[in-house]
Motif scaffolding. Structure first.
Motif, PDB file in Angstrom:
ATOM      1  N   TYR A 227      55.349 -12.011  77.387  1.00 35.70           N
ATOM      2  CA  TYR A 227      56.070 -11.015  76.592  1.00 35.70           C
ATOM      3  C   TYR A 227      55.701  -9.605  77.056  1.00 35.70           C
ATOM      4  N   MET A 228      54.403  -9.368  77.214  1.00 33.68           N
ATOM      5  CA  MET A 228      53.953  -8.057  77.688  1.00 33.68           C
ATOM      6  C   MET A 228      54.465  -7.783  79.097  1.00 33.68           C
ATOM      7  N   ASP A 229      54.426  -8.810  79.922  1.00 31.72           N
ATOM      8  CA  ASP A 229      54.818  -8.615  81.314  1.00 31.72           C
ATOM      9  C   ASP A 229      56.305  -8.322  81.430  1.00 31.72           C
ATOM     10  N   ALA A 230      57.081  -8.969  80.595  1.00 30.90           N
ATOM     11  CA  ALA A 230      58.518  -8.696  80.606  1.00 30.90           C
ATOM     12  C   ALA A 230      58.770  -7.235  80.237  1.00 30.90           C
ATOM     13  N   ARG A 231      57.996  -6.739  79.269  1.00 25.01           N
ATOM     14  CA  ARG A 231      58.135  -5.321  78.905  1.00 25.01           C
ATOM     15  C   ARG A 231      57.676  -4.429  80.048  1.00 25.01           C
ATOM     16  N   ALA A 232      56.599  -4.819  80.679  1.00 25.38           N
ATOM     17  CA  ALA A 232      56.077  -4.000  81.770  1.00 25.38           C
ATOM     18  C   ALA A 232      57.024  -3.980  82.959  1.00 25.38           C
ATOM     19  N   ALA A 233      57.662  -5.113  83.201  1.00 26.31           N
ATOM     20  CA  ALA A 233      58.525  -5.217  84.374  1.00 26.31           C
ATOM     21  C   ALA A 233      59.915  -4.647  84.126  1.00 26.31           C
ATOM     22  N   GLY A 234      60.168  -4.176  82.918  1.00 19.68           N
ATOM     23  CA  GLY A 234      61.457  -3.559  82.632  1.00 19.68           C
ATOM     24  C   GLY A 234      62.556  -4.551  82.363  1.00 19.68           C
ATOM     25  N   ALA A 235      62.198  -5.767  81.936  1.00 20.12           N
ATOM     26  CA  ALA A 235      63.221  -6.768  81.631  1.00 20.12           C
ATOM     27  C   ALA A 235      64.176  -6.229  80.565  1.00 20.12           C
ATOM     28  N   LEU A 236      65.426  -6.615  80.671  1.00 24.99           N
ATOM     29  CA  LEU A 236      66.435  -6.069  79.771  1.00 24.99           C
ATOM     30  C   LEU A 236      66.410  -6.768  78.418  1.00 24.99           C
ATOM     31  N   SER A 237      66.035  -8.017  78.404  1.00 22.54           N
ATOM     32  CA  SER A 237      65.818  -8.711  77.141  1.00 22.54           C
ATOM     33  C   SER A 237      64.888  -9.875  77.437  1.00 22.54           C
ATOM     34  N   TYR A 238      64.381 -10.448  76.384  1.00 24.62           N
ATOM     35  CA  TYR A 238      63.423 -11.526  76.592  1.00 24.62           C
ATOM     36  C   TYR A 238      63.527 -12.511  75.446  1.00 24.62           C
ATOM     37  N   ARG A 239      63.380 -13.750  75.800  1.00 25.25           N
ATOM     38  CA  ARG A 239      63.505 -14.789  74.797  1.00 25.25           C
ATOM     39  C   ARG A 239      62.113 -15.224  74.353  1.00 25.25           C
ATOM     40  N   ILE A 240      61.820 -14.977  73.112  1.00 28.52           N
ATOM     41  CA  ILE A 240      60.500 -15.316  72.583  1.00 28.52           C
ATOM     42  C   ILE A 240      60.672 -15.790  71.152  1.00 28.52           C
ATOM     43  N   ASP A 241      59.851 -16.704  70.741  1.00 30.24           N
ATOM     44  CA  ASP A 241      59.953 -17.282  69.407  1.00 30.24           C
ATOM     45  C   ASP A 241      61.351 -17.815  69.145  1.00 30.24           C
ATOM     46  N   GLY A 242      61.993 -18.263  70.201  1.00 28.09           N
ATOM     47  CA  GLY A 242      63.293 -18.876  70.045  1.00 28.09           C
ATOM     48  C   GLY A 242      64.439 -17.907  69.923  1.00 28.09           C
ATOM     49  N   THR A 243      64.188 -16.642  70.120  1.00 30.63           N
ATOM     50  CA  THR A 243      65.282 -15.687  70.016  1.00 30.63           C
ATOM     51  C   THR A 243      65.179 -14.651  71.108  1.00 30.63           C
ATOM     52  N   ALA A 244      66.339 -14.139  71.521  1.00 31.73           N
ATOM     53  CA  ALA A 244      66.345 -13.086  72.531  1.00 31.73           C
ATOM     54  C   ALA A 244      66.113 -11.757  71.837  1.00 31.73           C
ATOM     55  N   VAL A 245      65.117 -11.029  72.304  1.00 30.99           N
ATOM     56  CA  VAL A 245      64.810  -9.745  71.670  1.00 30.99           C
ATOM     57  C   VAL A 245      64.931  -8.645  72.706  1.00 30.99           C
ATOM     58  N   PRO A 246      65.446  -7.493  72.267  1.00 30.24           N
ATOM     59  CA  PRO A 246      65.461  -6.366  73.203  1.00 30.24           C
ATOM     60  C   PRO A 246      64.031  -5.902  73.445  1.00 30.24           C
ATOM     61  N   LEU A 247      63.797  -5.446  74.617  1.00 31.56           N
ATOM     62  CA  LEU A 247      62.434  -5.072  74.974  1.00 31.56           C
ATOM     63  C   LEU A 247      62.299  -3.570  75.145  1.00 31.56           C
TER      64      LEU A 247
END
Lengths: 223, 779
Positions: free
Chosen positions: B263-283
């Protein structure tokens, strides 16, 4: 959209099970559910959907769509996320895109320890921006016209570039060249200030962006 | 099968996940730490290291050092792809630190470049754990089959067997070649081209080239990146609570996959959204906060101050303050955070969308405080864990797990500290400061150009004053700890390029309009950077509280600073005790003048009288001129009749201190010395000539000679302009600074206009017989 094309984490084991069991190893597959999916080789199912404009639901044609297969590389005491395959395509008049099944052989030992986790689908079109306000799913990817400043646009292009890195995907990384070329083409037309020019130039770091060649080998070493 | 899919869903949603930071996170935290460190904020630090502004290109090679062995290694697209985009473009100081922060996670058999030349089977992450409560490394069943000598993270990073009892003793034959000790050694080699034992540091023990030294700089910063990676890992409770997180089958042995890390890495890498806890969340991008960089009197303290629950190190903080996947509430042996659920307040999880598809899951966040003993603050109501009714493996009720809401609260506290402790660590590494100033003699070096005139000749002795200006270290609430330099060695280094067009008669120097005849710009700038290194001085001590600087004389006789040096910098390198550190390296760099020529010319073949220059013959043949001089000398001089003939003159050179050189010049001969001074401070007028034959009818110097600046022949890296002190002709001789002795009417001594010099300069050329030897007195 076919069930196995879903990018949701929950469905990845299902897709893997389907592939695995289709090869006649049902019992073994059930027992070793948490064994890395790559034990059966690196592969991916069909991913398809549409790129739509937020608010209007109009299809966005001509968008470059990238699908990144994200996995977990497990070792001992430590593991990390890797992108191990990438495909790209362009939406048709109805904003549709489709990535076919793919499969590749294990060529390096570490690939055996890859466990599929997510498929990330990203769409890019000049002048548009990824929409943060709506829930994205592979079958519906939303973009909207960009309305910010030049610098904000350049930073958005950089973010797309960063978010689509897939260094450990072998030769499939070349599927990103078209996107990178498009990002650079848009970026280099934007700058008016020196700072903006530097931002744009940072998208030109790779030779294959400047000398677009789909058959060029993936670059290994930096300068 | 339905139960199986649900179970899998819950696994990804609810089960506590062990976590550590991934590579893009490390790169981003590191670049932020760099931005906050003194490498960025201290105006002179990089210049003191001789690195200008940190963007100096080091190339793509660094060295892996193992004992006397050196193996070149390369920066790869692998690590660059983890860095923020604009940062990886330049192989700058910051990029190399990030490269180390990424490559510290290298492991045998993984997807990182398998390029470790000395320990190809090394699994570095096994050494990234440190439990400050039990003072232990990662302790896991079966671990010894992978590595029989797993280190604690601080030991691994500093390079010792025990960072708390033997912090100044490097581990012999260590497998980690990117430790604090290695960073110090690499920096010493980068500046001096020498190993600690004084041997040449080039490959195969040859003299180090510019490329070698750049590779060592890259090594220095890569090693520091590796070490700050370990500091950052201490901001991961899993790394400080003996909690592996490989996500490898079977996970009950290797630990769960780390969702938080991803989750942290997706934020660090500039991912546009990320799926966590079963849901896609904006980062959102990672938030680095504003936590102040800690100040400690030693490296180990950044990990732990060994004060139990009052510890101030980052491992102390994360171990004490947070649960981790494998050491969640009730499932660990630590006293903090409390394992009693009643010790926490509760927040019901009526949060829409937390677990899509599982709306009936009920959870309570357990809220507690996180104690910060370094900067006491009120971090209350932190979602430390989540109580739920499901457990992935056992299906029991009232189990505890972590989800993104716990992760967000943790990240808000841990990421800023990961940045701050990393920045503080870099600050500590580079805390040493020294200051160079001119000695009482007023010059750093002086040579007779009649002797030292060939390109392989130059300054063999450098004298300077040196002061230890390292600030004392003051921990919050503590007393200042002075940073004395003790038991060390000192070498001086001259870093320079050469003027390849140089000629002993100075005909190869730049002229006012540019490059001299026969010397193209391309050729002029074709040389590479070189260094001259003095003999080493041992047993040096420099108090950080001394009021006055100490004077040192460095012997460059084995490696003279060449007379044709341009772009010259003077450096002094101390290596030894600094405060509590046993083997610190402190570098200071001063941009001094390039060799500055100062000439005297005996021009007594001309006489200034009645606003013009005349030869003795012209005066003798003129009743007006000779009569005028007779009258002046009758009243002002004991010498009579007037001595109008050329005669020897004595000159002496002095720069505000003792006389440094003398010469008795025959008529129509010149002497030329070269000095090294501060280029930006006016040089006091050297003492000029003394008459040998009397006090009547001489002029001590040309008017322009009173006060001048040291030569500056150097590229300004900010403007990319080359500054040069040019050469002009003086009576056909190439001159830079020249004092011309000539005879004159004593009544006009104080009012000679500048034009007089120009007029004399244009008199008929003198044959260039080379500089007349002078006597140097510079001990």
């Amino acid at each position: 959209m076919k069930p196995e094309s879903n990018l949701i984490v929950l469905d990845i084991p299902r897709a893997w099970m389907k592939n695995c069991m289709a090869r006649g190893f049902r019992a073994l597959c059930l027992i070793t559910l948490l064994v890395p999916a790559s034990a059966c080789g690196l592969s991916g199912g069909v991913v398809e959907g549409r790129v739509l404009e937020e608010g209007t639901e109009k299809p966005v044609s001509g968008a470059i769509v990238v699908a990144l297969w994200i996995g977990h590389l497990a070792t001992f005491a430590h593991g990390r996320t890797i992108c191990y395959h990438v495909l790209s395509t362009i939406t048709d008049d109805q904003g549709r895109y489709r990535f076919p099944n793919w499969r590749k052989e294990i060529t390096q030992d570490w690939q055996r320890n890859v466990r599929e986790e997510q498929i990330s689908v990203i769409a890019y079109k000049a002048g548009y921006v990824w929409s943060k306000n709506v829930a994205h799913a592979p079958e519906r990817v939303y973009v909207k016209p960009f309305t910010g400043t030049r610098e904000e646009r350049l930073r958005e292009l950089l973010r797309i570039r960063q978010a689509t890195r897939c260094t450990e995907s072998g030769d499939s990384v070349k599927n990103l060249y078209k996107l990178y070329k498009a990002l650079y083409d848009e970026a280099k037309a934007i700058p008016r200030s020196e700072q903006e020019a530097q931002l744009a130039e940072s998208l030109s770091d790779y030779d294959y962006v400047l000398e677009f060649d789909p058959n060029a080998p993936a670059k290994v070493r930096g300068r | 099968m339905r139960w199986l899919w649900q179970g899998t869903a819950l696994f990804t949603t609810l089960v506590a996940h062990a976590y550590a930071y991934e590579l893009a996170t490390h790169a981003n935290v590191t670049t932020e730490a760099y931005n906050r460190s003194t490498l960025t904020t201290a105006p002179r630090l990089l210049a003191d290291l001789g690195l200008h502004d940190g963007n100096d290109p080091f190339g793509n090679v660094y060295y892996d050092m193992s004992g006397n062995g050196i193996e070149p290694r390369y920066i790869y697209e692998f690590e660059r792809s983890k860095m923020p985009e604009p940062e990886n473009k330049r192989l700058s100081v910051r990029t190399w630190i990030m490269a180390g922060a990424v490559r510290e996670d290298d492991s045998y058999g993984e997807s990182n470049p398998q390029d470790d030349p000395f320990n190809p089977a090394l699994r570095r992450p096994l050494h990234h754990f440190f439990d400050p409560v039990f003072n232990r490394p990662l302790d896991r069943f079966g671990l010894s089959s992978l590595d029989s000598d797993v280190h604690k993270a601080p030991d691994w990073g500093i390079g010792t067997r025990d960072a708390f009892s033997q912090v100044n003793t490097p581990e012999a034959s260590r497998r980690n070649h990117f430790t604090v000790f290695d960073a110090q050694e690499a920096m010493y080699r980068a500046v001096t081209g020498k190993k600690k034992d004084g041997m040449d540091a080039g490959r195969n023990n040859t003299k180090a080239t510019e490329s070698d030294r750049k590779a060592y700089w890259a090594t220095t910063f890569r090693a520091l990146g590796d070490v700050v990676h370990l500091v950052q890992d201490m901001a991961q409770p899993q790394h400080t609570r003996n909690d592996a997180h490989a996500g490898k089958f079977p996970e009950y042995l290797t630990g769960h996959t780390s969702v938080f890390e991803k989750y942290m890495d997706a934020r660090a890498a500039g991912a546009l959204s990320y799926r966590i806890d079963g849901t896609a969340v904006p980062l959102n991008p990672l938030s680095f906060g504003t936590y102040p960089s800690p100040v400690f009197p030693g490296y180990s303290a950044f990990f732990s101050t060994r004060e139990g629950l009052n510890g101030k190190g980052l491992a102390d903080y994360s171990n004490r303050g947070f649960f981790s996947a494998g050491s969640n509430l009730g499932g660990n042996t630590y006293s903090s955070p409390p394992n009693d659920p009643n010790a926490y307040s509760r927040e019901s999880t009526a949060i829409a969308g937390l677990v899509p598809g599982n709306p009936f899951v009920k959870m309570d966040f357990l809220l507690g405080g996180v104690a910060d003993t370094l900067n006491p603050s009120a971090n209350a109501n932190i979602r430390l864990t989540t109580e739920s009714i499901f457990d992935y493996f056992l299906g029991q009720k009232r189990t505890y797990s972590l989800n993104r809401f716990n992760y967000d609260d943790k990240a808000n506290l841990l990421i800023p500290r990961a940045v701050a402790y990393s920045a503080g660590f870099l600050d500590y590494f580079f805390r040493g400061r020294m200051e160079i100033s001119l000695p009482d003699e007023g010059v750093y070096g002086i040579v007779d150009h009649a002797v030292a005139k060939q390109p392989d000749q130059g300054f063999t002795k450098i004298k300077l004053k040196l002061k230890n200006t390292t600030p004392a270290i003051t921990e919050p609430g503590g007393s200042p700890v002075p940073q004395h330099m003790t038991g060390g060695t000192l070498v001086a280094v001259a870093k320079y390029y050469r003027n390849p067009c140089y000629q002993p008669d100075l005909s190869g120097e730049l002229v006012q309009t540019g490059f001299p005849s026969g010397c193209s710009q391309e050729f002029f700038f074709s040389t590479t950077e070189e260094i001259a290194v003095s003999a080493r001085m041992d047993n040096v001590a420099l108090s950080s509280t001394a009021a006055l600087p100490q004077t040192f004389t460095f012997d460059f006789s084995q490696s003279p600073i060449p007379i044709n040096a341009r772009d010259l910098y003077l450096q002094v390198v101390f290596r030894g005790g600094l405060g509590s550190e046993g083997d610190a390296v402190v570098v200071t760099t001063k941009d001094i003048s390039e060799p500055t020529y100062i000439s005297y010319l005996n021009s007594t073949d001309y006489f200034w009288v009645l606003d013009n220059f005349y030869t003795p013959g012209e005066i003798s043949n003129s009743a007006l001129l000779y009569g005028w001089l007779k009258r002046i000398c009758d009243s002002n001089s004991p010498i009579y009749p007037p001595n109008i003939n050329p005669e020897p003159l004595q000159f002496q050179y002095r720069f505000g201190g003792p006389v440094l050189a003398t010469v008795t010049l025959p008529a129509k001969r010149y002497a030329r010395i070269a000095v090294l001074v501060d280029y930006d401070v006016p040089i006091l007028s050297p003492d000029a000539l003394l008459p040998l034959s009397g006090v009547c009818f001489y002029e001590p110097w040309a008017t322009e000679f009173k006060g001048f600046f040291g030569a500056r022949n150097q590229l300004d890296k900010d403007t990319n302009l080359y500054h040069h002190t040019w050469v002009e002709k003086f009576r056909g001789l190439n001159r830079v600074n020249i004092g011309a002795g000539f005879k004159t009417d004593p009544s006009v001594l104080s009012i000679l206009p500048a034009e007089v010099t120009n007029e004399l300069a244009n008199k008929p050329s003198l044959p260039d017989d080379g500089p007349y030897p002078v006597t140097i007195m510079f001990e």
